[in-house]
Design a protein around this motif. Sequence first.
Motif, short mmCIF file in Angstrom:
data_model
loop_
_atom_site.label_atom_id
_atom_site.label_comp_id
_atom_site.label_asym_id
_atom_site.label_seq_id
_atom_site.Cartn_x
_atom_site.Cartn_y
_atom_site.Cartn_z
N LYS A 65 -22.49 9.10 -10.57
CA LYS A 65 -23.75 8.50 -10.12
C LYS A 65 -23.80 8.47 -8.60
O LYS A 65 -22.89 7.96 -7.94
N LYS A 66 -24.86 8.99 -8.04
CA LYS A 66 -25.05 9.02 -6.59
C LYS A 66 -25.13 7.60 -6.04
O LYS A 66 -25.70 6.71 -6.66
N GLY A 67 -24.54 7.40 -4.85
CA GLY A 67 -24.60 6.09 -4.22
C GLY A 67 -23.50 5.93 -3.19
O GLY A 67 -22.96 6.91 -2.67
N ASP A 68 -23.16 4.68 -2.91
CA ASP A 68 -22.06 4.34 -2.02
C ASP A 68 -20.97 3.70 -2.87
O ASP A 68 -21.15 2.58 -3.38
N TRP A 69 -19.86 4.39 -3.00
CA TRP A 69 -18.77 3.94 -3.86
C TRP A 69 -17.49 3.77 -3.06
O TRP A 69 -17.25 4.51 -2.10
N GLU A 70 -16.67 2.81 -3.49
CA GLU A 70 -15.36 2.66 -2.91
C GLU A 70 -14.30 2.64 -4.00
O GLU A 70 -14.54 2.12 -5.11
N ILE A 71 -13.16 3.25 -3.70
CA ILE A 71 -12.01 3.24 -4.60
C ILE A 71 -10.95 2.40 -3.91
O ILE A 71 -10.50 2.72 -2.80
N VAL A 72 -10.58 1.30 -4.55
CA VAL A 72 -9.70 0.31 -3.94
C VAL A 72 -8.39 0.26 -4.71
O VAL A 72 -8.38 0.06 -5.93
N PHE A 73 -7.29 0.42 -4.00
CA PHE A 73 -5.95 0.26 -4.56
C PHE A 73 -5.44 -1.13 -4.19
O PHE A 73 -5.30 -1.45 -3.00
N HIS A 74 -5.18 -1.94 -5.20
CA HIS A 74 -4.77 -3.33 -4.96
C HIS A 74 -3.32 -3.52 -5.40
O HIS A 74 -3.00 -3.41 -6.59
N PHE A 75 -2.46 -3.78 -4.44
CA PHE A 75 -1.05 -4.08 -4.74
C PHE A 75 -0.97 -5.57 -5.09
O PHE A 75 -0.98 -6.43 -4.21
N LEU A 76 -0.92 -5.85 -6.39
CA LEU A 76 -1.09 -7.23 -6.85
C LEU A 76 0.11 -8.12 -6.60
O LEU A 76 -0.04 -9.29 -6.22
N LYS A 77 1.31 -7.59 -6.82
CA LYS A 77 2.50 -8.45 -6.84
C LYS A 77 3.47 -8.20 -5.70
O LYS A 77 4.27 -9.07 -5.37
N ASP A 78 3.43 -7.03 -5.12
CA ASP A 78 4.34 -6.69 -4.04
C ASP A 78 3.74 -5.57 -3.22
O ASP A 78 3.07 -4.68 -3.78
N ASN A 79 3.96 -5.61 -1.94
CA ASN A 79 3.47 -4.54 -1.06
C ASN A 79 4.44 -3.38 -1.04
O ASN A 79 5.64 -3.54 -1.32
N PRO A 80 3.96 -2.18 -0.69
CA PRO A 80 4.90 -1.05 -0.54
C PRO A 80 5.88 -1.32 0.60
O PRO A 80 5.54 -1.98 1.59
N LYS A 81 7.06 -0.78 0.45
CA LYS A 81 8.06 -0.92 1.50
C LYS A 81 7.91 0.25 2.47
O LYS A 81 8.09 1.41 2.10
N PHE A 82 7.58 -0.07 3.71
CA PHE A 82 7.42 0.95 4.73
C PHE A 82 8.61 1.01 5.69
O PHE A 82 8.80 2.00 6.40
N GLU A 83 9.41 -0.05 5.72
CA GLU A 83 10.50 -0.12 6.69
C GLU A 83 11.63 0.83 6.33
O GLU A 83 11.91 1.09 5.16
N ASP A 84 12.29 1.36 7.34
CA ASP A 84 13.47 2.20 7.12
C ASP A 84 14.63 1.35 6.64
O ASP A 84 14.70 0.13 6.91
N GLU A 85 15.59 1.98 5.94
CA GLU A 85 16.79 1.27 5.51
C GLU A 85 17.73 1.08 6.69
O GLU A 85 17.77 1.89 7.60
#
Length: 368
Positions: free
Chosen positions: A348-368
Amino acid sequence: MKKKKQMQIFVKKGFIAIVFAVAALSSCKKIYNIPDEKDYLSSNVNYSNKVFDPILGRTTLMGGFNGDNSTQPIKFEIINARFGDGRPVSDLFQKKPAYVWIAPYNGLEKSLAEIEAKRKLEEHPLFEVRSSGEFIMWASSTNELIKPRPADSTNFSQDTRYFDVRISNTGGSTVIRDLQVRPFRERPYEPSDDFNIYSGGPAPHPKTPNNPASRNYIRPFLNGVIGATSDIALQSNDDKKDVVVYIRPFTGGTGNSLRFKFLSKDSVAMNPALFNETTWDKIVHGFNMQKTATYVQYDVAYPIPLVEIPTVYAPGGTRDHAEFKYSRIGFGGIRVVASFGIDFAIYKKGDWEIVFHFLKDNPKFEDE
């Protein structure tokens, strides 16, 4: 010179002989009343499927006509459209504008204008039969124009649209009876796991289908996404929903916008720059990309995908493949790439957004 005259006489005699033969044949047909040759129409013409369940709001081809070697061209005509209780059907045949491609789409177009130049709007009945014998439900069909099947999922005869098809060529005609159309209500996007296909409301969780308070969600794919707090791989399935996806309208776009957003476990927008290995120009066939601290947005043409053919954006043809990647240094100094995303379609034509919701924990971006 003599040979040339002989050749001319020979050609003239041959031409006269052909004319005489044609005249004689025509005369014989008249004398003996020989009928003109007719096309062949098999008594076994049929459809492999006679029950059609299209989803409104999408251009859908249906049918499976078997001509059994009947002579082409064959004419197809929908007749006697009626509900199971005998009421006439007219809603299927309302004429509305529908997009028709006039040049091939290949996924290499460089602008919305280039895409739009390859298609045009034509008036078509919402449901019609094509010259091939296939049936088409056009994307211009809506819940308002065609009443979908009942919200309580019943399938009574009085709610079913029946019709017959007259098939003919110069060899004769026949009628195939009692084909059915049972349309589902519009589903503006796929996957639609969060959508009740009968009522249009939220879908219940598959493990508790009779609990109206339970709710199902769209699940992304996850590859090596580690939780920042848990330090274990995040999952999204029937049993565990660390990440879910919402596909929903938003306000303030161009009318042809698609936006990607990422929410943390605290429902705060995450900066898309965190996903540092993402090939943003391959996410969707869009233009005028806007990258902000809270979303990435494109100008797009709908539907997505525009045509069900494999492209760099939709390798499988039927759904766009949106994948978001990021890297960090893991144990042993090895760079690790994680990814997540969704294979989706929006009709359907319009303005749409696709949202990824990390509900319980955020991704780990930090190096080990």
